[in-house]
Design an enzyme around this catalytic site. Sequence first.
Site, PDB file in Angstrom:
ATOM      1  N   HIS A 124       0.819  -1.237   0.000  1.00 54.11           N
ATOM      2  CA  HIS A 124       0.000   0.000   0.000  1.00 54.11           C
ATOM      3  C   HIS A 124       0.847   1.278   0.000  1.00 54.11           C
ATOM      4  O   HIS A 124       0.284   2.369  -0.131  1.00 54.11           O
ATOM      5  CB  HIS A 124      -0.916   0.041   1.224  1.00 54.11           C
ATOM      6  CG  HIS A 124      -1.942  -1.041   1.270  1.00 54.11           C
ATOM      7  ND1 HIS A 124      -2.799  -1.300   0.224  1.00 54.11           N
ATOM      8  CD2 HIS A 124      -2.258  -1.945   2.241  1.00 54.11           C
ATOM      9  CE1 HIS A 124      -3.596  -2.320   0.560  1.00 54.11           C
ATOM     10  NE2 HIS A 124      -3.286  -2.729   1.771  1.00 54.11           N
ATOM     11  N   ASP A 161      -3.023 -10.968  -1.436  1.00 53.28           N
ATOM     12  CA  ASP A 161      -3.519 -10.336  -0.204  1.00 53.28           C
ATOM     13  C   ASP A 161      -4.983  -9.931  -0.424  1.00 53.28           C
ATOM     14  O   ASP A 161      -5.382  -9.631  -1.552  1.00 53.28           O
ATOM     15  CB  ASP A 161      -2.665  -9.098   0.090  1.00 53.28           C
ATOM     16  CG  ASP A 161      -2.970  -8.462   1.422  1.00 53.28           C
ATOM     17  OD1 ASP A 161      -2.224  -8.710   2.387  1.00 53.28           O
ATOM     18  OD2 ASP A 161      -3.964  -7.702   1.518  1.00 53.28           O
ATOM     19  N   HIS A 163      -6.434  -7.310   0.291  1.00 48.79           N
ATOM     20  CA  HIS A 163      -6.576  -5.902  -0.105  1.00 48.79           C
ATOM     21  C   HIS A 163      -5.888  -5.662  -1.448  1.00 48.79           C
ATOM     22  O   HIS A 163      -4.878  -6.294  -1.755  1.00 48.79           O
ATOM     23  CB  HIS A 163      -5.929  -5.003   0.951  1.00 48.79           C
ATOM     24  CG  HIS A 163      -6.504  -5.182   2.327  1.00 48.79           C
ATOM     25  ND1 HIS A 163      -5.934  -5.997   3.275  1.00 48.79           N
ATOM     26  CD2 HIS A 163      -7.622  -4.671   2.881  1.00 48.79           C
ATOM     27  CE1 HIS A 163      -6.676  -5.967   4.380  1.00 48.79           C
ATOM     28  NE2 HIS A 163      -7.713  -5.181   4.166  1.00 48.79           N
ATOM     29  N   ASP A 248      -4.630 -12.517   4.813  1.00 52.43           N
ATOM     30  CA  ASP A 248      -5.828 -11.963   5.450  1.00 52.43           C
ATOM     31  C   ASP A 248      -7.109 -12.355   4.722  1.00 52.43           C
ATOM     32  O   ASP A 248      -8.183 -11.874   5.043  1.00 52.43           O
ATOM     33  CB  ASP A 248      -5.707 -10.435   5.603  1.00 52.43           C
ATOM     34  CG  ASP A 248      -5.049  -9.759   4.421  1.00 52.43           C
ATOM     35  OD1 ASP A 248      -4.838 -10.420   3.372  1.00 52.43           O
ATOM     36  OD2 ASP A 248      -4.725  -8.559   4.529  1.00 52.43           O
TER      37      ASP A 248
HETATM   38 ZN   LIG Z   1      -4.121  -7.038   3.366  1.00 50.77          ZN
END
Ligand SMILES: [Zn+2]
Length: 344
Positions: A124, A161, A163, A248
């Site tokens: 990120h 992931d 996200h 996650d």
């Molecule tokens: Zn994540």
Amino acid sequence: MKVGFVYDPIYLQHDTGQHVENPRRLEAIISHLEQTGLKQQLTLIKPRAASIEELSLVHPEQYISHIQDAAQKGGGWLDADTVMSPNSYEAAIYAAGGIIKATEAVMDGEVGSAFALVRPPGHHATSQRAMGFCLFNNVAIATKYALAKYKLERITIIDFDVHHGNATHYTFYDNPQVLYISTHEYPFYPGTGSIEETGSGEAEGATVNIPLPAGCGDAEYLQVFEQIIVPAVRRFKPQLILVSAGYDLHWADELALMQVSTTGFAQMVNTIKGLADELCGGRLVFTLEGGYNLTALATSVKATFDVLLGNTSIDDPLGQAPPRFKAPDIAHLVKSIKEIHNLP
Ligand SMILES: [Zn+2]
């Protein structure tokens, strides 16, 4: 072939207090690898600090100094999610240097594949902004480093992931040398990664976003891997595959709403390993992104290593997800993505 892992206690010194992204994550992984005897089957790769020049492959020097200054002043919050302690800069440059070392070990043939067990995570962190628990974009730095040092022409990054790896996506959005593929819960943090975002200019088509509805489990992920990721990577013919490995999406992880099991991760990793063996001499480098349920994280990282080592039996003490969601039908989504990317 040997399987390497990068680890160093420096990564525990990024002290985030009660934050979900905390040193206990790596402690849980290392202690599980030790207790199960798996660590003895792996080759330790010692990390080093990434140089300013290496960090500058992705981040302007002004931003690097800003992170260094923030640490020297004692740390603190950089945004609503991202916190630093006095040693966070040091940990972060060793995280970036850790995946660089893993990449070198694989490219130089010292190990067949490797996993950088590092923190803070990276996907990120945009070129000029820390966000989502990330300070420097480790995988993007290693990708640019490998393109330059080994004069590679094509690298694939697979980011599973839960996200969207917004920063990796934007770093390579106009770079035809990098095929970036992300599976992520959508809509969800950080909000980017729709199917229409496919790359720009010469890199049109070199970004493959696979935004998934909440509730997807092993079957849906396997469907996505087989029908989208495998043909997209085969067509691109990478010389090296890097993986932003976040755990996650495990059903026991409370940060998101996916239903993947440890067995599901093993299947995904097996598919990725198959692609690396078929297309790029097995050259495969994983780096740790998210994953916040300590048992799910530790058992799933171990399962990843088991697959890389060729161990056939996978321990999955948490088992399959309890039936709290009806599995979503993603057939239409898969069809749309295949059409957008002209996949067979
Ligand atoms: Zn994540």
